[in-house]
Design a protein around this motif. Structure first.
Motif, mmCIF file in Angstrom:
data_model
loop_
_atom_site.group_PDB
_atom_site.id
_atom_site.type_symbol
_atom_site.label_atom_id
_atom_site.label_comp_id
_atom_site.label_asym_id
_atom_site.label_seq_id
_atom_site.Cartn_x
_atom_site.Cartn_y
_atom_site.Cartn_z
ATOM 1 N N SER A 276 0.817 -1.219 0.000
ATOM 2 C CA SER A 276 0.000 0.000 0.000
ATOM 3 C C SER A 276 0.850 1.268 0.000
ATOM 4 O O SER A 276 0.499 2.261 -0.647
ATOM 5 C CB SER A 276 -0.941 -0.005 1.211
ATOM 6 N N ASP A 277 1.981 1.257 0.703
ATOM 7 C CA ASP A 277 2.840 2.450 0.731
ATOM 8 C C ASP A 277 3.428 2.737 -0.646
ATOM 9 O O ASP A 277 3.459 3.894 -1.105
ATOM 10 C CB ASP A 277 3.967 2.267 1.742
ATOM 11 N N GLN A 278 3.898 1.693 -1.319
ATOM 12 C CA GLN A 278 4.476 1.880 -2.657
ATOM 13 C C GLN A 278 3.407 2.332 -3.642
ATOM 14 O O GLN A 278 3.658 3.210 -4.478
ATOM 15 C CB GLN A 278 5.133 0.590 -3.137
ATOM 16 N N GLN A 279 2.206 1.762 -3.554
ATOM 17 C CA GLN A 279 1.113 2.177 -4.427
ATOM 18 C C GLN A 279 0.786 3.656 -4.226
ATOM 19 O O GLN A 279 0.592 4.400 -5.194
ATOM 20 C CB GLN A 279 -0.127 1.335 -4.153
ATOM 21 N N ALA A 280 0.713 4.077 -2.964
ATOM 22 C CA ALA A 280 0.374 5.475 -2.657
ATOM 23 C C ALA A 280 1.415 6.430 -3.224
ATOM 24 O O ALA A 280 1.076 7.485 -3.778
ATOM 25 C CB ALA A 280 0.237 5.657 -1.145
ATOM 26 N N LYS A 281 2.694 6.075 -3.092
ATOM 27 C CA LYS A 281 3.755 6.929 -3.627
ATOM 28 C C LYS A 281 3.684 6.994 -5.151
ATOM 29 O O LYS A 281 3.860 8.076 -5.743
ATOM 30 C CB LYS A 281 5.121 6.400 -3.190
ATOM 31 N N ALA A 282 3.426 5.856 -5.783
ATOM 32 C CA ALA A 282 3.337 5.843 -7.247
ATOM 33 C C ALA A 282 2.145 6.658 -7.727
ATOM 34 O O ALA A 282 2.252 7.414 -8.705
ATOM 35 C CB ALA A 282 3.236 4.402 -7.741
ATOM 36 N N LEU A 283 1.000 6.517 -7.054
ATOM 37 C CA LEU A 283 -0.184 7.293 -7.426
ATOM 38 C C LEU A 283 0.086 8.786 -7.287
ATOM 39 O O LEU A 283 -0.282 9.581 -8.161
ATOM 40 C CB LEU A 283 -1.370 6.895 -6.551
ATOM 41 N N LYS A 284 0.709 9.169 -6.199
ATOM 42 C CA LYS A 284 1.021 10.582 -5.993
ATOM 43 C C LYS A 284 1.932 11.100 -7.102
ATOM 44 O O LYS A 284 1.745 12.206 -7.626
ATOM 45 C CB LYS A 284 1.681 10.775 -4.629
ATOM 46 N N GLY A 285 2.918 10.280 -7.477
ATOM 47 C CA GLY A 285 3.823 10.686 -8.539
ATOM 48 C C GLY A 285 3.121 10.845 -9.875
ATOM 49 O O GLY A 285 3.332 11.829 -10.601
ATOM 50 N N TYR A 286 2.252 9.892 -10.218
ATOM 51 C CA TYR A 286 1.541 9.973 -11.494
ATOM 52 C C TYR A 286 0.538 11.126 -11.519
ATOM 53 O O TYR A 286 0.411 11.824 -12.538
ATOM 54 C CB TYR A 286 0.832 8.649 -11.780
ATOM 55 N N ILE A 287 -0.181 11.344 -10.427
ATOM 56 C CA ILE A 287 -1.130 12.459 -10.387
ATOM 57 C C ILE A 287 -0.389 13.784 -10.533
ATOM 58 O O ILE A 287 -0.856 14.703 -11.223
ATOM 59 C CB ILE A 287 -1.943 12.442 -9.077
ATOM 60 N N GLY A 288 0.798 13.871 -9.936
ATOM 61 C CA GLY A 288 1.614 15.077 -10.100
ATOM 62 C C GLY A 288 2.014 15.288 -11.552
ATOM 63 O O GLY A 288 2.020 16.426 -12.045
ATOM 64 N N GLN A 289 2.329 14.215 -12.258
ATOM 65 C CA GLN A 289 2.718 14.345 -13.660
ATOM 66 C C GLN A 289 1.524 14.706 -14.538
ATOM 67 O O GLN A 289 1.660 15.478 -15.500
ATOM 68 C CB GLN A 289 3.351 13.039 -14.132
ATOM 69 N N ILE A 290 0.345 14.152 -14.232
ATOM 70 C CA ILE A 290 -0.849 14.524 -14.990
ATOM 71 C C ILE A 290 -1.154 16.009 -14.810
ATOM 72 O O ILE A 290 -1.478 16.716 -15.775
ATOM 73 C CB ILE A 290 -2.055 13.666 -14.544
ATOM 74 N N GLU A 291 -1.032 16.475 -13.573
ATOM 75 C CA GLU A 291 -1.299 17.888 -13.298
ATOM 76 C C GLU A 291 -0.274 18.781 -13.999
ATOM 77 O O GLU A 291 -0.614 19.838 -14.537
ATOM 78 C CB GLU A 291 -1.279 18.130 -11.791
ATOM 79 N N ALA A 292 1.000 18.358 -14.008
ATOM 80 C CA ALA A 292 2.034 19.132 -14.702
ATOM 81 C C ALA A 292 1.751 19.182 -16.206
ATOM 82 O O ALA A 292 1.949 20.218 -16.858
ATOM 83 C CB ALA A 292 3.398 18.515 -14.439
ATOM 84 N N ALA A 293 1.283 18.068 -16.773
ATOM 85 C CA ALA A 293 0.945 18.030 -18.199
ATOM 86 C C ALA A 293 -0.233 18.959 -18.486
ATOM 87 O O ALA A 293 -0.258 19.633 -19.524
ATOM 88 C CB ALA A 293 0.615 16.600 -18.620
ATOM 89 N N ARG A 294 -1.209 18.990 -17.605
ATOM 90 C CA ARG A 294 -2.368 19.888 -17.799
ATOM 91 C C ARG A 294 -1.916 21.347 -17.858
ATOM 92 O O ARG A 294 -2.345 22.112 -18.730
ATOM 93 C CB ARG A 294 -3.380 19.716 -16.661
ATOM 94 N N LYS A 295 -1.051 21.725 -16.932
ATOM 95 C CA LYS A 295 -0.588 23.117 -16.900
ATOM 96 C C LYS A 295 0.270 23.440 -18.123
ATOM 97 O O LYS A 295 0.106 24.501 -18.730
ATOM 98 C CB LYS A 295 0.202 23.363 -15.619
ATOM 99 N N ARG A 296 1.164 22.533 -18.471
ATOM 100 C CA ARG A 296 2.047 22.805 -19.610
ATOM 101 C C ARG A 296 1.267 22.844 -20.919
ATOM 102 O O ARG A 296 1.562 23.657 -21.802
ATOM 103 C CB ARG A 296 3.142 21.738 -19.676
ATOM 104 N N GLY A 297 0.269 21.987 -21.063
ATOM 105 C CA GLY A 297 -0.504 21.944 -22.300
ATOM 106 C C GLY A 297 -1.777 22.754 -22.264
ATOM 107 O O GLY A 297 -2.568 22.691 -23.210
#
Length: 530
Positions: A276-297
């Motif tokens: 669960s800890d690894q999943q949570a960290k990965a989800l946080k990382g991916y959501i951060g990248q999606i948000e960064a893509a939204r802002k950049r695009g």
């Protein structure tokens, strides 16, 4: 003595002869089987100064509004909920609490349910044949519909539908394959609130994805869940959603006025899923990248928010995890903590979101406003021998976008054909990133543990003044890096073995956490440094 006058009242009573199958629902219209005029019976003498009100053969006051017609005249929870909702026009109001009521009533009775209420738009009550046809259309082809299909582990099928349009509201619940057991009925009852939450989300304005409860069904009772929704937004746009969840996969597909998204998660290879800890960290990382893509695009915030919600929902509460009692394997090989350190911790997936392209500049139709973003992960294992094998995980991301911005900060962008409005910047974005992790063993010894990452960003900015191109600047940035974790992992594993023998302290846990963080996909070139 004061004389007392006798007053004689004249009463006219209309009597309509018709067959009665059920007691009428309060406020419901009765459907007559005859079109002949009603019989008028006068009680008393003389004539009244007021004209008597005469009902038609279908029980409607002359000149009065036609009452809604019900499919069945009974007062159960579903019918009462429909009665309360029918006077609202918004789809969210029509379906408010209705999904929970339908699923809850089915869970209580285990019996099929069918009900509808229709308001005539012609000013007269519908004839029986007209009413039957209208009810059939409403159940099967309404403007707005919600359907939930549940397959039980014992092989039975449960189908629920809610339908709505301007003149009608309908529900159905059917069970095939046998009677539902007590466990199945109880599991249905527990799902009622989650079903209603999903309905409330897709009918909200703006829409939301609230699908968590439906993906967390009791796998010991139900084998699969399918949700399909169709909501009419206006005369030109319809919003659709499809959700599927079973032990092997989860998927979401949604299309609406802003654009569309689709996503699928492969659960067959549960061994690659981390704790669960690894999943949570990965989800946080991916959501951060999606948000960064939204802002950049310059992506649509509402559409990308639903994309993030879908991504989180499909990657949460996996039905099979490392915490389960049965060992999780890849090609019948059980993975170690060292193996998991090189992986993201999430199940393999593919995901994409795209906006409907728009002509953002009437003076230059070729300059479209667009946004498209994709993400994926695949994991492969070579070799079935636990002592001689290689595990490879590949993560990919791609952003393609174009949009218009005002020439100066704070300036309002209002592009028209008039050259005076043609002062703007036109951005074209093309980004790509990847991360390839590999871990290998030879005769049981760790011989490879590496991650190769690359990230590229391309930004083209065209500057226009009075509609004339002044400059065009292209900025490409590319970076790649390979990290070799073999020696650090070998040292940590050796220290861990010595610690188990009472010599020294193991730092394996912290080493593995550090490797996990650096093995994650990074979208920006600068993130690869360090």
């Amino acid at each position: 003595m004061t004389a007392i006058s006798s007053v004689v009242s004249v009463v006219q009573l209309s009597i309509v002869t018709r067959p009665v199958a059920n007691e009428p629902l309060a406020g419901a219209a009765s459907v007559s089987t005859t079109a002949s005029p009603s019989t008028v019976v006068s009680l008393g003498q003389g004539t009244s100064a007021l004209d008597a009100q005469t009902y038609s053969a279908r029980g409607v006051l002359s000149g009065a509004e036609v009452a809604p017609a019900w499919e069945y005249t009974r007062q159960d929870k579903v019918s009462l909920s429909m009665m309360g909702n029918f006077n609202t026009s918004a789809t969210a109001g029509r379906f408010q609490g209705l999904g929970a009521a339908l699923l809850g009533q089915l869970a209580e009775s285990g019996k099929g349910i069918s009900q509808s209420v229709i308001r005539s738009s012609s000013g007269h009550a519908l004839e029986p044949a007209e009413l039957t046809a209208a009810q059939t259309r409403l159940h099967s082809n309404a403007d707005n519909s919600i359907s939930l299909s549940i397959r039980t582990a014992s092989g039975k099928t449960i189908e629920l539908t809610l339908s709505s349009q301007d003149d009608g509201l309908a529900v159905q619940a059917q069970v095939s394959g046998g009677d539902l057991s007590d466990d199945e009925l109880n599991a249905l009852g527990r799902m009622a609130d989650g079903f209603q939450s999903a309905i409330d989300g897709v009918t909200a304005r703006p829409p939301q994805l609230k699908l968590d409860a439906l993906t967390q069904f009791d796998a010991s009772v139900f084998s699969s869940i399918d949700l399909k929704t169709r909501v009419k937004l206006d005369s030109n746009n319809t919003q659709t959603l499809e959700l599927h969840a079973d032990a092997d996969q989860r998927s979401v597909r949604m299309s609406g006025a802003a654009g569309e998204l689709q996503m699928s998660v492969d659960l067959k290879n549960a061994a690659v899923i981390g704790d669960s800890d690894q999943q949570a960290k990965a989800l946080k990382g991916y959501i951060g990248q999606i948000e960064a893509a939204r802002k950049r695009g310059d992506g649509d915030q509402q559409l990308l928010s639903m994309f993030e919600d879908a991504f989180t929902t499909l990657h949460s509460h996996y039905p099979g995890t490392r915490a389960s009692s049965a060992p999780q394997t890849v090609n019948s090989i059980e993975l170690t903590d060292t193996d998991h350190a090189m992986l993201s911790g999430l199940g393999d997936f593919s995901a994409s979101v795209s906006e409907k392209s728009q002509e953002g500049n009437p003076a230059r139709p070729g300059e479209l406003d667009t946004f498209a973003y994709t993400l994926s992960q695949t994991t492969q294992s070579k070799g079935r021998d636990p002592l001689n094998r290689t595990l490879v995980q590949d993560q990919q991301a791609h952003l393609s976008a174009s949009y218009h911005k005002a020439l100066y900060a704070g300036q309002k962008l209002d592009l028209q054909r008039d050259p005076k409005t043609q002062n703007y910047l036109y951005y074209q974005i093309n980004d790509q990133s990847s991360s390839k992790a590999s871990i290998g063993y030879d005769k049981g010894a760790l011989v490879n543990a590496s991650v190769t990452q690359s990230a590229s960003q391309s930004t083209r900015v065209s500057t226009y003044v009075m509609g004339v191109l002044q400059s065009e600047k292209l900025t490409p940035v590319t970076e790649s890096k390979t990290r070799n974790f073999l020696s650090v992992l070998q040292q940590a594993l050796q220290q861990d073995n010595e610690a188990k023998q009472g010599r020294g302290t193991s730092l394996l846990k912290y080493t593995l956490e550090g490797v996990q963080e650096k093995a994650m996909l990074q979208s920006e070139p600068g993130q690869l440094r360090g």
